[in-house]
Scaffold this motif. Structure first.
Motif, short mmCIF file in Angstrom:
data_model
loop_
_atom_site.label_atom_id
_atom_site.label_comp_id
_atom_site.label_asym_id
_atom_site.label_seq_id
_atom_site.Cartn_x
_atom_site.Cartn_y
_atom_site.Cartn_z
N LEU A 282 -11.41 7.95 -1.37
CA LEU A 282 -9.92 7.98 -1.78
C LEU A 282 -9.45 6.85 -1.08
O LEU A 282 -8.26 6.25 -1.87
N ILE A 283 -9.32 6.64 0.06
CA ILE A 283 -8.47 5.69 0.83
C ILE A 283 -8.79 4.19 0.33
O ILE A 283 -7.92 3.68 -0.26
N GLY B 265 -10.43 3.51 -2.61
CA GLY B 265 -9.68 3.73 -4.00
C GLY B 265 -8.44 3.43 -4.44
O GLY B 265 -8.07 2.56 -5.18
N TRP B 266 -7.49 3.98 -3.63
CA TRP B 266 -6.22 3.69 -3.49
C TRP B 266 -5.79 2.30 -2.97
O TRP B 266 -5.25 1.52 -3.66
N ALA B 267 -6.51 1.73 -2.15
CA ALA B 267 -6.59 0.11 -1.69
C ALA B 267 -6.78 -0.73 -3.04
O ALA B 267 -6.03 -1.65 -3.10
N PHE C 229 0.80 -1.13 0.04
CA PHE C 229 0.24 -0.03 -0.19
C PHE C 229 0.87 1.29 0.03
O PHE C 229 0.30 2.34 -0.38
N HIS D 10 -2.29 -4.51 -7.91
CA HIS D 10 -0.80 -4.46 -8.17
C HIS D 10 0.01 -5.33 -7.06
O HIS D 10 1.10 -5.35 -7.17
N PHE E 146 -6.62 0.05 -6.13
CA PHE E 146 -5.57 0.22 -6.99
C PHE E 146 -4.29 -0.55 -6.59
O PHE E 146 -3.72 -1.24 -7.48
N ARG E 147 -3.98 -0.57 -5.16
CA ARG E 147 -2.65 -1.56 -4.99
C ARG E 147 -3.22 -2.80 -4.90
O ARG E 147 -2.28 -3.72 -5.11
N THR F 204 4.31 2.90 -4.89
CA THR F 204 3.68 3.53 -6.27
C THR F 204 3.75 3.16 -7.46
O THR F 204 3.48 3.36 -8.56
#
Length: 175
Positions: free
Chosen positions: A90-91, A93-95, A36, A101, A97-98, A39
């Protein structure tokens, strides 16, 4: 029959005395948490569609949840009513995305897309033709079973086995 040797036992695997439990690698949760904070993209050009559609599906679930959260905090002031759902969006959504990956999960999605590319998909015309055959068969079977049921009802009524007049509903005593 062969002769069994009693004096030779099976070789036992030996442990490395310096090795730590888990093989010296960071535990899965630690690797997941450290993911997390990164990048970088893991194999960005492989399994792109599988990752995209997985992220879209998780995003739909996320947006639905944030909408329910927004509805449940309508009595708060405007900054909290908009800020809390925006921060959660936002939090998480980043999770998402990660997550797509995270190397073990990304490898699974890459392998899934590779297997899906090997599938021999039917053509549109074959799909329509097969669907028509299935639906026609279902309709014909329904008509046939209705006719057989009606025929047995007619026969059993006429010989006096069934005394149903049709005045009551299912499960109620017929008058």
């Amino acid at each position: 029959m062969g002769k069994v040797k009693d004096d030779v036992s099976a070789a036992k695997p030996t442990k490395n005395p310096k090795a730590k439990p888990g093989g010296g690698q960071p535990r899965m949760f630690t690797r997941f948490f450290l993911n997390f904070l990164e990048t970088s993209l893991y194999k960005p050009m492989q399994g792109w569609y599988a990752r995209l559609y997985t992220a879209i599906g998780l995003g739909v679930v996320l947006v639905s949840g944030v909408y329910l959260l927004w509805q449940s905090i309508m009595e708060y002031e405007v900054t909290a009513r908009l800020g809390i759902p925006a921060a959660v969006l936002l939090i998480l959504g980043w999770a998402i995305f990660r997550i797509v990956h995270f190397p073990p999960f990304a490898e699974f999605l890459i392998a899934t897309e590779a297997e899906m590319n090997k599938v021999s998909w039917t053509s549109k015309e074959d799909l329509y033709r097969s669907t028509t055959v299935v639906l026609a068969t279902v309709v014909l079977m329904a008509v046939f079973l209705f006719m057989v049921d009606w025929l047995w009802l007619f026969i059993l009524r006429n010989i006096g086995v069934l005394q149903f007049t049709g005045g009551g509903s299912f499960g109620s005593p017929a008058g």
